[in-house]
Motif scaffolding. Structure first.
Motif, short mmCIF file in Angstrom:
data_model
loop_
_atom_site.label_atom_id
_atom_site.label_comp_id
_atom_site.label_asym_id
_atom_site.label_seq_id
_atom_site.Cartn_x
_atom_site.Cartn_y
_atom_site.Cartn_z
N LYS A 57 -3.31 -5.22 -0.52
CA LYS A 57 -3.34 -4.53 0.77
C LYS A 57 -2.07 -4.92 1.53
O LYS A 57 -2.02 -5.96 2.19
CB LYS A 57 -4.58 -4.95 1.57
CG LYS A 57 -5.90 -4.62 0.88
CD LYS A 57 -7.08 -5.14 1.68
CE LYS A 57 -8.40 -4.83 1.00
NZ LYS A 57 -9.57 -5.37 1.75
N VAL A 59 -0.60 -4.15 4.27
CA VAL A 59 -0.63 -4.39 5.72
C VAL A 59 -1.78 -5.32 6.11
O VAL A 59 -1.56 -6.43 6.59
CB VAL A 59 -0.72 -3.06 6.50
CG1 VAL A 59 -0.78 -3.34 8.00
CG2 VAL A 59 0.47 -2.16 6.16
N THR A 60 -3.00 -4.89 5.86
CA THR A 60 -4.16 -5.69 6.28
C THR A 60 -4.27 -6.99 5.49
O THR A 60 -4.86 -7.96 5.97
CB THR A 60 -5.45 -4.88 6.12
OG1 THR A 60 -5.59 -4.48 4.74
CG2 THR A 60 -5.42 -3.64 7.00
N GLY A 61 -3.69 -7.02 4.30
CA GLY A 61 -3.75 -8.24 3.49
C GLY A 61 -2.89 -9.37 4.03
O GLY A 61 -2.94 -10.49 3.52
N LEU A 63 -3.31 -10.84 6.75
CA LEU A 63 -4.22 -11.80 7.38
C LEU A 63 -5.26 -12.28 6.38
O LEU A 63 -5.82 -11.47 5.63
CB LEU A 63 -4.93 -11.14 8.57
CG LEU A 63 -4.07 -10.80 9.78
CD1 LEU A 63 -4.91 -10.07 10.82
CD2 LEU A 63 -3.45 -12.07 10.38
N HIS A 70 -16.55 -12.32 5.52
CA HIS A 70 -15.36 -11.81 4.81
C HIS A 70 -15.00 -12.71 3.64
O HIS A 70 -14.66 -12.24 2.55
CB HIS A 70 -14.19 -11.69 5.80
CG HIS A 70 -13.02 -10.93 5.25
ND1 HIS A 70 -11.87 -10.73 5.97
CD2 HIS A 70 -12.82 -10.33 4.03
CE1 HIS A 70 -11.01 -10.05 5.22
NE2 HIS A 70 -11.56 -9.79 4.05
N TRP A 106 -2.42 -16.11 -1.19
CA TRP A 106 -2.14 -15.45 0.09
C TRP A 106 -0.78 -15.88 0.63
O TRP A 106 0.02 -15.06 1.09
CB TRP A 106 -3.23 -15.79 1.10
CG TRP A 106 -2.90 -15.34 2.50
CD1 TRP A 106 -3.02 -14.09 3.02
CD2 TRP A 106 -2.36 -16.17 3.54
NE1 TRP A 106 -2.59 -14.07 4.33
CE2 TRP A 106 -2.18 -15.34 4.68
CE3 TRP A 106 -2.03 -17.52 3.62
CZ2 TRP A 106 -1.67 -15.82 5.87
CZ3 TRP A 106 -1.51 -18.00 4.82
CH2 TRP A 106 -1.34 -17.15 5.93
N ARG A 113 6.24 -10.83 1.92
CA ARG A 113 6.34 -9.92 3.06
C ARG A 113 7.46 -10.36 4.01
O ARG A 113 8.21 -9.54 4.54
CB ARG A 113 5.01 -9.87 3.81
CG ARG A 113 3.88 -9.19 3.05
CD ARG A 113 2.60 -9.20 3.89
NE ARG A 113 1.53 -8.40 3.30
CZ ARG A 113 0.60 -8.89 2.50
NH1 ARG A 113 0.58 -10.20 2.22
NH2 ARG A 113 -0.34 -8.11 2.00
#
Length: 354
Positions: A57, A59-61, A63, A70, A106, A113
């Motif tokens: 993901k 964009v959302t990944g 965070l 979650h 992560w 990124r």
């Protein structure tokens, strides 16, 4: 006014007061981040963290999970793949242990990124300011594309292990992922060096790769490829002794699956090739370093000697400690620094036409 103080005036752009040295410093900063992500990638691999995030993901990944619900969802997704079902699950992995491996994957993706932003945003700014010298836009766009490919290759690598049969990623995709990063690192160093030369001489042309440097790069590439395959197949565990393996100079190898399969899959053969091809790489690097010293660039010669010397010692220590985490990570980190040193030295030889 000296050539170093001349302004850059690309076609169709207003005069810019930004000198090439500013772009070179930016590229060196990106190169430092690429070196960092190579090291973190080593930690991710050695802690078996690479398959902990089963989705990509962009964009959302960025965070991590923020609630226990979650976290549980992510953990349940991980429990569907072979690595958990055949390795982590039978060992009794807890949610807290899962959070540990999730963090490294992560963090690895987060640095990717950051590298994308640190490259793309200044590139756009330099472009709008008309600060990019003529002929450099295609090269910088190519480096940007390499960064994008690196991210795509990383996901293909992860995806190769996301099924119930596999317990790890494909060592072929791992090698593509790692070698693309190292090639990008070399390209960043080379382009930054060209810009430094241009800063001193506005009429300087891009440096060409010499025959000696090309041969050295090919030999080093083979060693890095073997190292990536050794890592992907956990072949570092094939022996805990050096220089002998299993008490022999050449280990027992099973050739029942054919020559090509054995050459690309057998952990004992690949371990043996990686430890001994290293000396071919050392010989080539010594020749390059001596050429640099002869050309009057003693610092570059010292950098190359120091990098491969430390790398050899760390490689032996990695074997003899049965792939101790931080020693193995240091081995991968210094490998990246060796690539940077080699690119730097090759550029210097190219300037001198050696």
């Amino acid at each position: 006014m000296s050539a170093a103080a001349d302004t850059i005036e690309p076609e169709g752009s207003p005069s810019s007061q930004i000198r090439p040295v500013a772009l070179a410093r930016w590229l060196f900063a990106v190169a430092a981040l690429v070196t960092l992500i190579v090291a973190v990638g080593g930690i991710t691999r050695l802690t078996e963290s690479g398959l902990s995030i089963t989705e990509w993901k962009p964009v959302t990944g960025a965070l991590p999970p923020l609630t226990e619900a979650h976290w549980q969802t992510e953990f349940e997704a991980y429990q569907q793949i072979g690595e958990y079902q055949q390795v982590a699950g039978p060992q009794g992995m807890t949610l807290e242990q899962y959070k540990f491996i999730y963090f490294w994957e992560w963090f690895h993706r987060l640095i990717g990124r950051v590298i994308g932003l640190v490259f793309a945003v200044p590139l756009a700014w330099f472009w709008l300011k008309g600060a990019i010298p003529p002929g450099y836009k295609p090269r910088l766009l190519a480096l940007l594309a390499l960064g994008g490919l690196q991210g795509a290759f990383g996901w293909f690598m992860v995806r190769s292990g996301l099924n119930t049969e596999m317990t790890d990623v494909s060592h072929f995709w791992l090698s593509i992922h790692l070698l693309t990063a190292l090639f990008t690192l070399a390209g960043l160093i080379w382009t930054a060096r060209d810009l430094l030369v241009l800063d001193k001489d506005s009429g300087a042309k891009p440096t060409r790769l010499t025959g000696l440097s090309l041969l050295t790069a090919i030999i080093l590439f083979i060693q890095l490829l073997l190292g990536a395959w050794v890592a992907g197949l956990n072949a570092g565990l094939a022996s805990d002794s050096w220089p002998l393996m299993q008490g022999r100079l050449f280990p027992e190898i099973g050739w029942n699956n054919g020559f090509l399969w054995t050459l690309t899959h057998d952990p004992f053969l690949l371990h043996w090739l990686h430890r001994w091809w290293a000396w071919v790489a050392v010989a080539a690097l010594i020749v390059m370093a001596r050429a640099l010293k002869k050309a009057g660039d003693r610092p570059a010669s010292i950098y190359i000697h120091s990098a491969f010397g430390i790398q050899i010692l760390l490689g032996i220590a990695t074997v003899m400690t049965m792939v101790e985490l931080w020693i193995a990570v240091a081995h991968q980190l210094v490998g990246a620094l060796l690539v940077a040193a080699t690119a730097w030295g090759a550029h210097r030889l190219g300037q001198r036409g050696t």
